[in-house]
Write an enzyme that holds these catalytic residues in place. Structure first.
Site, PDB file in Angstrom:
ATOM      1  N   SER A 144      19.808-106.890  63.627  1.00 51.65           N
ATOM      2  CA  SER A 144      20.074-107.942  64.541  1.00 51.65           C
ATOM      3  C   SER A 144      19.747-109.169  64.019  1.00 51.65           C
ATOM      4  O   SER A 144      18.631-109.298  63.084  1.00 51.65           O
ATOM      5  CB  SER A 144      19.100-107.749  65.804  1.00 51.65           C
ATOM      6  N   TYR A 157      11.638-105.886  70.333  1.00 51.06           N
ATOM      7  CA  TYR A 157      12.961-105.656  69.632  1.00 51.06           C
ATOM      8  C   TYR A 157      13.189-106.529  68.473  1.00 51.06           C
ATOM      9  O   TYR A 157      13.442-105.984  67.450  1.00 51.06           O
ATOM     10  CB  TYR A 157      13.894-106.554  70.579  1.00 51.06           C
TER      11      TYR A 157
END
Length: 265
Positions: A144, A157
């Site tokens: 990401s 995350y």
């Protein structure tokens, strides 16, 4: 180095295949003739996807309903993949949460770390020896843009994706001239059909989103060329640059404020 051609025996594996980028990756691979092993928790959605892809592309699609955050469920899958002819592994499954870590469900945060990072490591280790022995294969890892910097209110995350980003690019460096390609997909906002996305979709301008189909196509194209990193979309490119060149004390404050808004109901 190109990817192994699809055969009757080899398989492309897609985790998180029941929605979003995972579904798009499965369709992209099926359209190129690869038979599949589809992995996610929701077996009903996987079965429907398998049927659709089989009818549309004439490939074989196997379903594995597995919670990859659960080590006991994950272990048999890893053992199976180690014994199979895996041409491509798309380590795509992942989950994000928003808000101050101490106010979130802490067990769920532990599960996210297990899913986003440890499962990626486990499945990559499972397929790697076989790929090296065959001198061919591809591992696509969905990291990401959030893994490029510290992001308060997205702590687990961002940290888990920092692992996947670094793991993918480090492993790629080790595998030069082995015939095994490794590519990192580092997206920002990707438009999917996931209902969980609705809470944040209205808070992000439409022009920033990219489609899951586009992300999947350029990812498999990039994996075939053994590109180090695929960064689709305006926001992900900006976050990638900021993560590399901006002072982390500044990016932490700016990103933390933005992600705090995403967590507000």
């Amino acid at each position: 180095m190109s990817l192994p051609a699809p055969t009757a025996d080899n398989r492309a594996v897609v985790t998180g295949a029941s929605s979003g980028i995972g579904t798009a990756l499965a369709e992209e691979l099926a359209s190129r003739g690869y038979s599949l092993i589809l992995v996610a928790r929701r077996g009903d959605l996987l079965t429907a996807l398998a049927q659709k892809l089989t009818e549309r592309y004439g490939i074989t699609a196997e379903v594995r309903a597995v919670d990859l955050s659960n080590r006991e469920q994950r272990a048999p899958l890893a053992d199976e993949l180690a014994k199979r002819d895996i041409a491509i592994l798309c380590n795509n499954a992942g989950v994000a949460t928003f808000g101050p870590l101490a106010k979130l469900d802490l067990q769920y945060e532990r599960d996210i770390m297990e899913l986003n990072a440890v499962a990626v490591h486990d499945l990559s280790l499972a397929v790697l020896p076989g790929m090296l022995e065959r001198r061919g294969g591809g591992i696509l890892i969905t990291g990401s843009a959030a893994g490029n910097m510290p992001i308060p209110n997205n702590t687990t995350y961002a940290a888990s994706k920092a692992f996947t980003n670094t793991f993918a690019e480090s492993l790629r460096g080790e595998l030069k001239n082995t015939g095994v390609n490794v590519t990192l997909l580092a997206p920002g906002p990707v438009r999917t059909d996931n209902p969980d996305q609705e809470e944040v979709s209205n808070k992000i301008p439409e022009f920033i989103w990219v489609s899951a189909a586009h992300a999947a196509k350029i990812s498999i194209d990039g994996l075939a060329r053994n590109k180090m990193r695929i960064v689709p979309g305006v926001l992900s490119k900006g976050m990638s640059l900021a993560g590399q060149f901006a002072p982390r004390a500044i990016t932490s404050v700016v990103a933390g404020a933005a992600y705090k808004k995403l967590g507000e109901q």
